[in-house]
Design an enzyme around this catalytic site. Structure first.
Site, mmCIF file in Angstrom:
data_model
loop_
_atom_site.group_PDB
_atom_site.id
_atom_site.type_symbol
_atom_site.label_atom_id
_atom_site.label_comp_id
_atom_site.label_asym_id
_atom_site.label_seq_id
_atom_site.Cartn_x
_atom_site.Cartn_y
_atom_site.Cartn_z
ATOM 1 N N GLN A 1 0.814 -1.211 0.000
ATOM 2 C CA GLN A 1 0.000 0.000 0.000
ATOM 3 C C GLN A 1 0.853 1.268 0.000
ATOM 4 O O GLN A 1 0.429 2.312 -0.487
ATOM 5 C CB GLN A 1 -0.935 0.000 1.214
ATOM 6 C CG GLN A 1 -1.960 -1.132 1.199
ATOM 7 C CD GLN A 1 -2.901 -1.047 0.015
ATOM 8 O OE1 GLN A 1 -3.556 -0.037 -0.198
ATOM 9 N NE2 GLN A 1 -2.980 -2.110 -0.764
ATOM 10 N N HIS B 1 1.332 3.448 -3.207
ATOM 11 C CA HIS B 1 0.290 4.315 -3.766
ATOM 12 C C HIS B 1 0.813 5.707 -4.096
ATOM 13 O O HIS B 1 0.435 6.300 -5.102
ATOM 14 C CB HIS B 1 -0.880 4.445 -2.788
ATOM 15 C CG HIS B 1 -2.021 3.529 -3.076
ATOM 16 N ND1 HIS B 1 -2.930 3.755 -4.074
ATOM 17 C CD2 HIS B 1 -2.406 2.366 -2.493
ATOM 18 C CE1 HIS B 1 -3.827 2.788 -4.095
ATOM 19 N NE2 HIS B 1 -3.534 1.930 -3.145
ATOM 20 N N GLU C 1 -7.192 3.680 7.591
ATOM 21 C CA GLU C 1 -8.106 3.305 6.507
ATOM 22 C C GLU C 1 -8.199 1.785 6.350
ATOM 23 O O GLU C 1 -9.273 1.199 6.424
ATOM 24 C CB GLU C 1 -7.619 3.950 5.203
ATOM 25 C CG GLU C 1 -8.452 3.586 3.984
ATOM 26 C CD GLU C 1 -7.838 4.113 2.697
ATOM 27 O OE1 GLU C 1 -8.559 4.126 1.685
ATOM 28 O OE2 GLU C 1 -6.645 4.492 2.707
ATOM 29 N N HIS C 2 -7.074 1.145 6.069
ATOM 30 C CA HIS C 2 -7.026 -0.309 5.929
ATOM 31 C C HIS C 2 -6.352 -0.898 7.163
ATOM 32 O O HIS C 2 -5.254 -0.473 7.526
ATOM 33 C CB HIS C 2 -6.212 -0.723 4.701
ATOM 34 C CG HIS C 2 -6.635 -0.079 3.429
ATOM 35 N ND1 HIS C 2 -5.963 0.989 2.867
ATOM 36 C CD2 HIS C 2 -7.664 -0.347 2.596
ATOM 37 C CE1 HIS C 2 -6.551 1.345 1.748
ATOM 38 N NE2 HIS C 2 -7.600 0.554 1.557
ATOM 39 N N ASP D 1 -9.058 -3.834 -2.500
ATOM 40 C CA ASP D 1 -8.952 -2.708 -3.420
ATOM 41 C C ASP D 1 -9.550 -3.014 -4.778
ATOM 42 O O ASP D 1 -10.100 -2.125 -5.437
ATOM 43 C CB ASP D 1 -7.482 -2.334 -3.622
ATOM 44 C CG ASP D 1 -6.930 -1.479 -2.499
ATOM 45 O OD1 ASP D 1 -7.724 -0.955 -1.700
ATOM 46 O OD2 ASP D 1 -5.696 -1.330 -2.435
ATOM 47 N N HIS E 1 -45.689 29.073 16.096
ATOM 48 C CA HIS E 1 -45.706 27.609 16.050
ATOM 49 C C HIS E 1 -46.940 27.082 16.791
ATOM 50 O O HIS E 1 -47.650 26.188 16.314
ATOM 51 C CB HIS E 1 -44.455 27.028 16.730
ATOM 52 C CG HIS E 1 -43.202 27.116 15.924
ATOM 53 N ND1 HIS E 1 -42.644 28.292 15.511
ATOM 54 C CD2 HIS E 1 -42.373 26.124 15.462
ATOM 55 C CE1 HIS E 1 -41.528 28.051 14.843
ATOM 56 N NE2 HIS E 1 -41.341 26.736 14.800
#
Length: 442
Positions: A250, A253, A318-319, A352, A412
């Site tokens: 990862q 990336h 995230e992961h 992914d 109201h």
């Protein structure tokens, strides 16, 4: 007490990077707001060297791009989309419209209504993210979004064939060959030739993520997403090669993709560091992965699983790849993350690309308050009310009037009182919250 065997760059340095990105994005979006198509074309030419007569692809251009995709690649795309569609359809089936009569004559309900137009951004650049087309376009299609605009940057001066194929097969109604800030800006703000959308989704680099943040409010977004993050939680039931591979897999990336190993084994921690050094000598994407690991890599040695759990929930990556002797314990106790990958047979790359869950996930601790992209993100749950009897109208009106007056809202209260007078046969003076009779003393 947790001990860091390797630390990433300081938060102050990251904040300075973020400041530069914010300034660039703000200037670009202002230009699109005032300059329309001309500004979009100028940005595209500046960043991608691409300035066609029109950014929207015609059907003949779409078909020509698809013809460049091999039969094997088309079959792989179909397999991935079948997996993603099945899971998205199961998610959609779990969401029901409801209607309930809470008391006689009072009916409440909600309907799940698709967002009417969505812009799906698919990253290109160094790694054309074919899978992102499945995750956004196809999921929006399953949700029933009536207008899906998909956009991806040019690759080598032309639309990327496999991305175009995935967008088209996923159900995109309009396909743009446009990248970066100019793509999300054009889809959200609109130009002379691009009708604005109601919502933006999809991952992207730091500039795309910041553009979505600045556009939020003008349009909806899926989530605030930064660079890819991966965390490996491991004990001595697995080896260093597996941990190092999952971290670097990862980290490639981008140059700022955080990767973290949490372990209670000092032996595994040190062996993983050595294995990362070895793999960086042979990994084809080592230039990128090395930069990420150097600046954004962490190895944290913990005393026990409880400490690993606490730190993992606090970091909210995230992961999160879990390879321990108690994976289900982490599943039961983790509460802040993007997605979990349980056991050594599972891996983030399958998530992914193909396994079926969505890969657009929260980063930068957003997992504390939101999950990732899924079919429900494209649906708006709207409530409605219906009162069907005179008695119910007067009864609810009686309570409503008093509660409005409790807050000092005279107008109201009168909305409630007029129903009491008309449907309950009770004379409640205008502007009064006097007690009323509903067949019994109140």
């Amino acid at each position: 007490m947790a001990k860091r065997l390797k630390s990433s760059k300081p938060d102050a340095d990251r904040a300075e990077d973020d400041r530069r990105v914010r300034t660039t994005v703000e200037k670009a979006l202002t230009g699109i707001e005032t300059g329309g198509d001309a500004a979009v074309r100028k940005l595209s030419e500046e960043f991608d060297g691409f300035a066609p007569a029109a950014f929207r692809l015609t059907m003949s251009e779409i078909e020509a791009a698809i013809q460049k995709v091999s039969a094997r690649e088309m079959a792989d795309i179909r397999f991935a989309q079948d997996q993603i569609r099945r899971f998205a359809e199961a998610q959609r089936a779990s969401m029901s419209d409801i209607e309930v009569e809470t008391i006689p004559g009072v009916i409440l309900g909600h309907r799940n209504i698709p967002v009417q137009s969505v812009g799906c951004y698919v990253p290109g650049g160094k790694f054309p993210m074919v899978a992102s087309a499945h995750m956004s376009v196809l999921t929006a299609s399953v949700a029933g979004v009536p207008r899906i605009v998909a956009s991806a940057p040019p690759v080598k001066g032309a639309p990327h064939p496999a991305i175009v194929a995935a967008m088209h097969m996923g159900g995109a109604h309009e396909i743009l060959c446009l990248g970066g800030i100019q793509a999300v800006g054009a889809m959200a703000i609109g130009t002379e030739t691009i009708e604005p959308v109601h919502m933006l989704v999809g991952p992207g680099n730091a500039f795309v993520a910041e553009a979505k943040r600045q556009l939020y409010g003008r349009v909806g977004i899926d989530l605030f997403a930064g660079p890819t993050e991966t965390m490996v939680i491991a004990d001595d039931t697995v080896d260093a090669e597996l941990c190092a591979t999952d971290l670097l897999g990862q980290a490639e990336h981008g140059y700022n993709s955080p990767a973290c190993l949490l372990t209670n084994s000092e032996t595994l921690a040190k062996a993983t560091l050595a294995e990362i050094t070895r793999l960086l000598e042979i990994l084809p994407t080592a230039e990128t992965a090395r930069a990420s690991w150097q600046d954004y890599g962490d190895v944290i040695l913990c005393d026990d699983h409880d400490e690993m759990l606490r730190i993992a929930n606090d970091m909210a990556y995230e992961h999160v790849q879990i390879m321990t002797d108690r994976d289900d314990w982490y599943l039961d106790n983790m509460h802040s993350y993007g997605a979990l990958f349980l056991g050594p047979r599972t891996n983030v790359a399958n998530g992914d690309k193909v396994i079926g869950t969505n890969h657009t996930l929260p980063t930068k601790k957003a997992g504390r308050y939101t999950g990732g992209l899924w079919v429900g993100k494209f649906l708006k749950t709207h409530s409605y009310q219906r009162v069907t009897t005179d008695h119910a109208a007067a009864l609810i009106g009686e309570y409503g009037s008093r509660l409005c007056m409790l807050e000092g809202f005279f107008g109201h209260a009168e909305q409630c009182n007029i129903r009491v007078r008309r449907y309950g046969g009770v004379n409640v003076p205008y502007g009064s919250a006097a007690e009323v009779r509903m067949g019994k003393e109140t």
